[in-house]
Design an enzyme around this catalytic site. Structure first.
Site, mmCIF file in Angstrom:
data_model
loop_
_atom_site.group_PDB
_atom_site.id
_atom_site.type_symbol
_atom_site.label_atom_id
_atom_site.label_comp_id
_atom_site.label_asym_id
_atom_site.label_seq_id
_atom_site.Cartn_x
_atom_site.Cartn_y
_atom_site.Cartn_z
ATOM 1 N N CYS A 207 1.228 -1.150 0.113
ATOM 2 C CA CYS A 207 -0.067 -0.178 -0.212
ATOM 3 C C CYS A 207 1.132 1.421 0.103
ATOM 4 C CB CYS A 207 -1.009 -0.274 1.433
ATOM 5 S SG CYS A 207 -2.618 1.054 0.955
ATOM 6 N N HIS B 180 -3.181 -4.835 -0.401
ATOM 7 C CA HIS B 180 -2.944 -5.079 0.918
ATOM 8 C C HIS B 180 -3.301 -6.744 1.176
ATOM 9 C CE1 HIS B 180 -2.861 -2.253 3.992
ATOM 10 N NE2 HIS B 180 -3.798 -1.395 3.045
ATOM 11 N N GLU C 285 -1.855 -8.907 3.071
ATOM 12 C CA GLU C 285 -2.183 -9.618 4.581
ATOM 13 C C GLU C 285 -4.180 -9.612 4.946
ATOM 14 O OE1 GLU C 285 -1.073 -6.154 4.400
ATOM 15 O OE2 GLU C 285 -2.078 -5.221 5.712
#
Lengths: 391, 206
Positions: free
Chosen positions: B80, B184, B186
């Site tokens: 990001c 993202h 994650e």
């Protein structure tokens, strides 16, 4: 009010009814299970899959105490899987068996012959029977499927063994796409046998943690009692660099050919199962003496049972006509199995209580007619099965 | 092997650390230059403003160690804002110099009025090329995005994947062992975790 199984909507090709788990019908009235099989036959590049498999096993061969773990029940699928891995690929497996508590004499004899003929190390695990009984009761009441301990044990326990023994590769047999559409052959992917799959359908939507909450108020539970049914932490499996896949994602699964092979090569013997026409499907579901009750529950809830499933497979493969199937189904399905008596003893439950429980779990639009149930016949080994008669 | 996550107070380290932990990876938190000593794989997460982030990285003395890690061919993943910091320049919060590891500038989206900013939600990653980090990730699957600025990569060859939000923009860039992802991973479920796994197993070579 009853809705007969004959008035259920069915696949125009194989006859599976609308109450079958995950079923959908297309604009031709053909079910997704049939369509999946078409994809499997016509669109999957099995040569490529075989190459992938051969590359996979070489990543692990010789590097650990065992090349792989083979979870094993002794039924036709796991016996074939073990045979194939040992004979075709000369892998050194650790065979891991979860003993659900209902193993039949023919199965035990088959297993002894298989293990001795192939020459393999075997671990067998039998969980606490008292806990099993309480789990069966809870699962029956909540889901109308008393086999929760077996579903979860079979898929969790070998993963614990993988971690404990440091054997990262776990090789299963038939992919679930052979039967249901939780995983679809048309996704054209290897079916990974992981926690996602476990939660998607294996555990019936109930984790061990859930089950603890469900039974601990009236049952003297040590939380560790549920470890065999608990899927291990992903972190522990990832640190192992585990891979857990179905052999049936790499070779086209063919139960008739495979059953014949193990009968010829290992002297594997089939058996009679309650509620099944004798001699026609001797290879199916022979491991467990509670199979009759499982199939009976399926019939009461969904209006079809094992005969429908087996004939559906034959019809799909062009081995049987619908008319023949219909006769077998009407002659053999839906009978109350003698093993129900044994099951009720284990749970200290009456048949009325049993029926009351099942009534609440019926899958619409089917409605069973409890007044019209016929009695089925015993299998030859019935008297050898473990009883808990109250004296 | 040692995984480091840069933390200069401009990112949600928790999600990334948790995602890596669940996948079996343990990560060290990097707050100053000396922490970089044994790091083999570096994550540069980020949420917030380009200018503030660069000031913080300078204050922590991390700019040079990060550039040196890249120069040695060490794997770096910018996530990001972290991806954006890899650029030459950013305009958010005033024009400031980035790490200069992947040629390009970070500029604000100019999108049609029906499309709101920030770009928030799941959107498709379209690979322009094969990359070892995308092994096991099918083309066109969704990842989770939250951003108002994008990485305007100077070289076509540095663009591994694009995403469409009013127009097609680079959402996955790469220069040698340095990669940047606008989304993202994650927070992107199975595909994101696969990407993180692939990164942790990567030696940085193309």
């Amino acid at each position: 009010m009853t809705v007969k199984s004959t008035s259920l909507k069915r696949c125009s090709r194989c006859g599976l009814p609308e109450t079958y788990e995950t079923i959908e019908f297309d604009q031709y009235g053909v079910c997704n299970i049939c369509r999946q099989q078409e994809f499997k036959r016509d669109k999957i590049d099995w040569q490529e899959r075989k190459r992938l498999f051969e590359a996979l096993i070489e990543e692990f061969r010789g590097k650990y105490d065992y090349d792989c773990i083979v979870p094993f029940s002794g039924g036709k699928d796991s016996t074939f899987t073990l045979y194939h891995l040992v004979k075709e690929y000369k892998l050194k497996p650790l065979v891991v068996q979860f003993n659900h508590g209902f193993m039949r004499p023919t199965l035990l004899a088959n297993n002894e012959r298989t293990f001795k003929a192939l020459g393999v190390d075997v671990i067998s695990f039998t969980p606490n029977w008292k806990v099993v009984k309480r789990l069966m009761r809870e699962a029956l009441i909540r889901k109308g499927d008393f086999c929760w301990h077996c579903h979860t044990g079979i898929f969790s326990y070998p993963m614990h063994v993988a971690i404990k023994f440091n054997v990262p590769l776990v090789l299963w047999g038939e992919p679930s796409s052979e039967y249901t559409a939780y995983y679809d052959y048309s996704d054209n992917e290897v079916e990974t046998v992981d926690e996602t799959r476990f939660n998607r359908f294996v555990n019936l939507g109930i984790t061990a943690e859930d089950m603890k909450g469900m039974i601990e108020k009236d049952f003297d539970l040590d939380p560790r009692d549920l470890l065999p049914y608990t899927y291990p932490a992903l972190r522990d499996l990832k640190r192992l660099r585990y891979q857990s896949v179905c052999l049936g994602s790499y070779i086209p699964w063919d139960v008739k050919r495979q059953s014949q092979l193990i009968m010829d090569e290992l002297g594997w013997q089939g058996d009679q199962v309650e509620g099944m026409p004798p001699g026609i499907y001797p290879y199916e579901k022979i491991e467990c003496h509670m199979q009759g009750v499982r199939d009976y529950l399926k019939f009461l809830k969904r209006g079809y049972s094992r005969v429908t499933q087996m004939t559906a497979i034959d019809i799909r493969n062009g081995r049987m006509r619908k008319e023949e199937a219909d006769i077998l189904i009407s002659d053999w399905e839906g009978k109350r199995p003698p093993s129900l008596e044994i099951f009720l003893e284990y749970l200290d439950m009456s048949e009325d209580e049993f029926n009351e429980i099942v009534r609440k779990l019926v899958v619409s639009p089917f409605q069973p007619d409890f007044q019209a149930i016929q009695v089925g016949s015993k299998t030859p080994d019935f008297d050898k099965w473990y009883r808990e008669t109250k004296t | 092997m040692s995984i480091g996550i840069v933390d200069v107070g401009i990112g949600n380290i928790g999600s990334l650390r948790g995602a890596l932990y669940s996948q079996g990876w343990d990560a060290e938190i990097i707050t100053k230059a000396v922490d970089m000593a044994h790091v083999t794989h570096l994550f540069l997460p980020g949420v917030g403003s380009f200018a503030v982030a660069m000031r913080r990285l300078h204050a922590a003395g991390l700019v040079d160690p990060i550039r040196q890690h890249a120069a040695k061919g060490g794997p770096i993943m910018g996530i990001c804002l972290g991806m954006q910091l890899l650029a030459d320049r950013g305009v958010e919060g005033g024009v400031s110099e980035g790490l200069g590891l992947i040629p390009g500038d970070v500029i604000k989206f100019k999108v049609a009025s029906q499309l709101r900013l920030p770009h928030v939600g799941w959107n498709e990653l379209h690979p322009q090329a094969e990359h070892i980090l995308l092994k096991g990730v099918r083309p066109g699957v969704d990842f989770y995005f939250v951003h108002s600025y994008f990485f305007d990569a100077r070289r076509e060859t540095d663009i591994v994947g694009t995403t469409n939000y009013g127009f097609s923009y680079p959402s996955f860039v790469m220069n040698g062992s340095v990669v940047g992802v606008q989304f993202h991973p994650e927070k992107s479920q199975r595909n994101g975790l696969q990407l993180l796994d692939n990164f942790c197993l990567w030696d940085g070579a193309c």
